[in-house]
Motif scaffolding. Structure first.
Motif, PDB file in Angstrom:
ATOM      1  N   THR A 223       1.083  -0.868   0.005  1.00 31.48           N
ATOM      2  CA  THR A 223      -0.443   0.271  -0.023  1.00 31.48           C
ATOM      3  C   THR A 223       0.613   1.025   0.031  1.00 31.48           C
ATOM      4  OG1 THR A 223      -0.419   0.353   2.432  1.00 31.48           O
ATOM      5  CG2 THR A 223      -1.974  -1.595   1.539  1.00 31.48           C
ATOM      6  N   PHE A 224       0.414   2.576  -0.506  1.00 34.43           N
ATOM      7  CA  PHE A 224       1.092   3.445  -0.163  1.00 34.43           C
ATOM      8  C   PHE A 224       1.785   3.878   1.429  1.00 34.43           C
ATOM      9  CE2 PHE A 224       2.011   7.936  -0.515  1.00 34.43           C
ATOM     10  CZ  PHE A 224       1.247   8.422  -1.742  1.00 34.43           C
ATOM     11  N   GLY A 225       1.081   3.855   2.355  1.00 33.77           N
ATOM     12  CA  GLY A 225       1.908   4.043   3.352  1.00 33.77           C
ATOM     13  C   GLY A 225       2.861   2.892   3.452  1.00 33.77           C
ATOM     14  N   GLU A 226       2.751   1.504   3.540  1.00 36.30           N
ATOM     15  CA  GLU A 226       3.617   0.059   3.048  1.00 36.30           C
ATOM     16  C   GLU A 226       4.879   0.879   2.705  1.00 36.30           C
ATOM     17  OE1 GLU A 226       0.928  -3.063   4.439  1.00 36.30           O
ATOM     18  OE2 GLU A 226       1.501  -3.049   2.589  1.00 36.30           O
ATOM     19  N   TRP A 227       4.819   1.458   1.941  1.00 36.14           N
ATOM     20  CA  TRP A 227       5.405   1.602   0.566  1.00 36.14           C
ATOM     21  C   TRP A 227       6.843   3.177   1.821  1.00 36.14           C
ATOM     22  CZ3 TRP A 227       6.535   0.409  -4.580  1.00 36.14           C
ATOM     23  CH2 TRP A 227       8.040   1.321  -5.039  1.00 36.14           C
ATOM     24  N   MET A 228       5.662   3.561   2.010  1.00 38.28           N
ATOM     25  CA  MET A 228       6.229   5.076   2.922  1.00 38.28           C
ATOM     26  C   MET A 228       7.392   4.527   3.540  1.00 38.28           C
ATOM     27  SD  MET A 228       3.949   8.655   2.619  1.00 38.28           S
ATOM     28  CE  MET A 228       5.697   9.079   3.213  1.00 38.28           C
ATOM     29  N   PHE A 229       6.767   3.631   4.807  1.00 38.57           N
ATOM     30  CA  PHE A 229       7.505   3.027   5.507  1.00 38.57           C
ATOM     31  C   PHE A 229       8.999   2.087   5.668  1.00 38.57           C
ATOM     32  CE2 PHE A 229       8.206  -1.104   8.667  1.00 38.57           C
ATOM     33  CZ  PHE A 229       8.473  -0.245   9.626  1.00 38.57           C
ATOM     34  N   PHE A 230       9.000   2.219   4.341  1.00 38.06           N
ATOM     35  CA  PHE A 230      10.255   1.527   4.127  1.00 38.06           C
ATOM     36  C   PHE A 230      11.007   2.194   3.304  1.00 38.06           C
ATOM     37  CE2 PHE A 230       7.801  -0.967   1.006  1.00 38.06           C
ATOM     38  CZ  PHE A 230       8.550   0.111  -0.894  1.00 38.06           C
ATOM     39  N   GLY A 231      10.287   3.152   2.423  1.00 42.94           N
ATOM     40  CA  GLY A 231      11.034   4.771   1.148  1.00 42.94           C
ATOM     41  C   GLY A 231      11.427   5.736   1.130  1.00 42.94           C
ATOM     42  N   VAL A 232      10.680   6.356   3.074  1.00 39.41           N
ATOM     43  CA  VAL A 232      11.293   7.289   3.518  1.00 39.41           C
ATOM     44  C   VAL A 232      12.714   6.974   4.040  1.00 39.41           C
ATOM     45  CG1 VAL A 232      10.428   8.973   5.516  1.00 39.41           C
ATOM     46  CG2 VAL A 232       8.957   7.901   3.399  1.00 39.41           C
ATOM     47  N   PRO A 233      12.479   6.008   5.028  1.00 39.71           N
ATOM     48  CA  PRO A 233      14.076   5.782   5.580  1.00 39.71           C
ATOM     49  C   PRO A 233      14.986   5.871   4.764  1.00 39.71           C
ATOM     50  CG  PRO A 233      12.462   4.410   6.719  1.00 39.71           C
ATOM     51  CD  PRO A 233      11.254   4.652   5.698  1.00 39.71           C
ATOM     52  N   PHE A 234      14.513   5.034   3.881  1.00 39.21           N
ATOM     53  CA  PHE A 234      15.891   5.021   2.932  1.00 39.21           C
ATOM     54  C   PHE A 234      16.135   6.048   2.028  1.00 39.21           C
ATOM     55  CE2 PHE A 234      16.926   4.368  -1.461  1.00 39.21           C
ATOM     56  CZ  PHE A 234      17.792   3.440  -1.757  1.00 39.21           C
ATOM     57  N   VAL A 235      15.609   7.610   2.097  1.00 43.77           N
ATOM     58  CA  VAL A 235      15.441   8.201   1.208  1.00 43.77           C
ATOM     59  C   VAL A 235      16.701   9.389   2.414  1.00 43.77           C
ATOM     60  CG1 VAL A 235      14.264  10.191   1.051  1.00 43.77           C
ATOM     61  CG2 VAL A 235      13.402   8.099   0.149  1.00 43.77           C
ATOM     62  N   VAL A 453      25.952   2.777  -3.395  1.00 42.99           N
ATOM     63  CA  VAL A 453      25.760   2.781  -2.033  1.00 42.99           C
ATOM     64  C   VAL A 453      23.990   2.542  -2.235  1.00 42.99           C
ATOM     65  CG1 VAL A 453      25.613   4.770  -0.688  1.00 42.99           C
ATOM     66  CG2 VAL A 453      28.243   4.119  -1.869  1.00 42.99           C
ATOM     67  N   GLY A 454      23.226   3.195  -3.188  1.00 39.43           N
ATOM     68  CA  GLY A 454      22.201   3.044  -2.999  1.00 39.43           C
ATOM     69  C   GLY A 454      21.649   2.225  -2.921  1.00 39.43           C
ATOM     70  N   VAL A 455      21.763   1.622  -3.995  1.00 42.19           N
ATOM     71  CA  VAL A 455      21.298  -0.154  -4.468  1.00 42.19           C
ATOM     72  C   VAL A 455      21.843  -0.950  -3.513  1.00 42.19           C
ATOM     73  CG1 VAL A 455      22.429  -1.691  -6.194  1.00 42.19           C
ATOM     74  CG2 VAL A 455      21.722  -0.099  -7.238  1.00 42.19           C
ATOM     75  N   ALA A 456      23.400  -0.729  -3.038  1.00 40.72           N
ATOM     76  CA  ALA A 456      23.641  -1.503  -1.354  1.00 40.72           C
ATOM     77  C   ALA A 456      22.664  -1.097  -0.677  1.00 40.72           C
ATOM     78  CB  ALA A 456      25.118  -1.619  -1.360  1.00 40.72           C
ATOM     79  N   LEU A 457      22.401  -0.054  -0.249  1.00 34.57           N
ATOM     80  CA  LEU A 457      21.665   0.425   0.875  1.00 34.57           C
ATOM     81  C   LEU A 457      19.995  -0.685   0.367  1.00 34.57           C
ATOM     82  CD1 LEU A 457      20.393   1.995   3.091  1.00 34.57           C
ATOM     83  CD2 LEU A 457      20.411   3.857   1.929  1.00 34.57           C
ATOM     84  N   SER A 458      19.653   0.183  -1.080  1.00 38.66           N
ATOM     85  CA  SER A 458      18.737  -1.057  -1.042  1.00 38.66           C
ATOM     86  C   SER A 458      18.158  -2.574  -0.490  1.00 38.66           C
ATOM     87  CB  SER A 458      17.785  -1.191  -2.708  1.00 38.66           C
ATOM     88  OG  SER A 458      19.010  -1.694  -3.218  1.00 38.66           O
TER      89      SER A 458
END
Length: 471
Positions: A223-235, A453-458
């Motif tokens: 869901t939108f919220g679940e995406w942000m749950f991992f997307g925002v910390p990654f950002v 670094v972004g790929v490794a972090l993902s």
């Protein structure tokens, strides 16, 4: 001659593929319909890479060719052998046409309406003015504030529009730096880097995210919220790293700078409607599990409200990025053809991927996507790779312990947005390069490191979420 090849090759190669006998392909059991899909796929890939025509026009051509060559309402000439085992299954014409109005398209349309209303009523500039106040006057902290605001805006607005706005705010500030002060490079470069990273945070932040959602359905639904749950910390993590890297490579020698952003929040009824609608829409996106509406349904609420109140009028509608919507719809149509004709599964099964380590497959897919995204449109890259990755994720048994299809799709999606090493890699990069304050080699130094670094972090973040049961 070289210019002519741009037009000849994208037509000639798919035409040869169409005319070759099925026995000429190294894929056993290939049908006539699947052969036609290969030709369309090659046409799309070559047109998106070589750009003989605009990339959005390629998407429209894809849909039209699918209707003419693959649908149950195509020309009689192209379905004379219908019913024969070697012919394959025709697609429904309505399914192909529905890609123009896919839920993914509606999600992006809602995002465009929000972004346009925010810009029209100066919500973006005023938020930037307020949010930048706490960061003081030291260049490195002001730069962090700029990157943070840019990343936040890029989660809900076009990365290109956000970059253009922030660079215009910065224009008078950059001129204050000395001619040889590396801070000038740092400030010009931090905006596109933050815009590229920030778009990863939400499903509407960048088209590759929306394309990924097309394949994350059923048991794999995010869901939108679940995406942000991992997307925002990654950002957040990658943004801090990018800030540190830019400061390390291009430290400002000037001790203090002053940002002056003029304006105040409007208090008209329409402006207040924009503020409230913006806040409510985001809350509804984040609380999807509580009210039962999915993100696609919620996306149409601002479309209805802004149209009804005249906040977005017919002149504003002309300014919507229809080319982006067409580009995404073409990718959805391409994925649909690969899936419905069975070609994606046939291609995946014809290569013994299970003989490779799942870690090698994941890393190889991510690095391939990152490489492609540096030289061509991020959306086009996602359009080409995502249907194949989805088929690979469901068929490769050894990937299951690592999250299977979800992990593969997410690392490829993140990689598609991390291609930012060249001025041609993304529109934000091109805008920053056009200022004349940052050169290609300077952009590449930062972009390559941030991308890898972004790929490794993902990988780290997705596997961490699997351990705690969130994916």
């Amino acid at each position: 001659m070289r210019q002519n090849l741009r037009y000849i090759i994208p037509i000639l190669i798919p035409l040869i593929v169409l005319l070759l006998p099925a026995s000429a392909f190294p894929i056993e059991g290939l049908t006539v319909i699947q052969q036609r899909v290969i030709a369309i796929f090659l046409l799309a890939a070559l047109c998106w890479v070589m750009e003989p025509i605009p990339i959005y026009a390629t998407s429209v051509v894809i849909i039209v060719l699918e209707l003419l060559l693959l649908s149950d309402k195509s020309l009689y000439l192209f379905r004379l052998d219908q019913g024969q085992p070697h012919f394959g299954n025709l697609m429904s014409y309505s399914e192909i046409m529905a890609t123009f109005a896919s839920p993914i398209i509606m999600l992006f349309l809602g995002g465009f309406f929000l972004a346009m209303a925010a810009t029209k009523y100066r919500l973006d500039v005023n938020l930037a003015r307020v949010l930048l106040k706490p960061f003081g006057h030291q260049p490195k902290y002001v730069m962090f504030g700029l990157m943070l605001i840019t990343a936040i805006f890029s989660m809900f607005m076009s990365n290109t529009a956000t970059t253009a706005m922030m660079l215009s705010i910065l224009a008078p500030v950059i001129t204050l730096f000395g001619a040889k002060d590396p801070g000038k490079i740092a400030f010009a470069l931090c905006i596109p880097v933050a815009a590229n990273i920030g778009g990863i945070g939400t499903p509407i932040g960048t088209p590759p995210n929306a394309i990924a959602l097309k394949y994350l359905t059923g048991e794999n639904l995010i869901t939108f919220g679940e995406w942000m749950f991992f997307g925002v910390p990654f950002v957040a993590v990658l943004l801090v790293f990018a800030w540190w890297l830019i400061n390390k490579l291009y430290p400002a020698t000037q001790a203090s700078i002053e940002l002056t952003i003029q304006g105040k929040f409007l208090k008209t009824p329409k402006a207040i409607t924009v503020y409230v609608t913006f806040a409510v829409t985001i809350l509804l996106w984040l609380m999807g599990s509580m009210h039962g509406m999915n993100s696609y349904t919620v996306a149409l609420i601002p479309v209805a409200i802004f149209s009804l109140t005249g906040i977005i009028n017919k002149e504003d509608l002309k300014k919507i990025s229809w080319d982006v919507l067409w580009l995404v719809s073409g990718g959805i149509a391409l994925g649909l053809a690969l899936d419905k004709t069975g070609l994606a599964k046939l291609m995946v099964h014809s290569i013994p991927f299970d003989a490779f380590s799942p870690y090698v497959v994941l890393l190889g897919a991510a690095m391939l996507c990152l490489l492609m995204a540096n030289f061509m449109s991020h959306t086009a890259t996602a359009n080409l790779l995502m249907p194949i990755m989805a088929a690979l994720g469901t068929s490769m048994v050894s990937l299951t312990p690592l999250g299977g299809e979800v992990t593969l799709i997410l690392v490829v999606t993140f990689a598609a947005s991390l291609g930012m090493s060249l001025p041609i890699s993304t529109p934000p990069n091109a805008l920053a390069h056009a200022t004349g304050h940052v050169e290609s080699n300077q952009m590449a130094r930062v972009g390559i490191v941030v991308g890898v670094v972004g790929v490794a972090l993902s990988f780290v973040m997705i596997w961490g979420l699997q351990l705690i049961g969130h994916i």
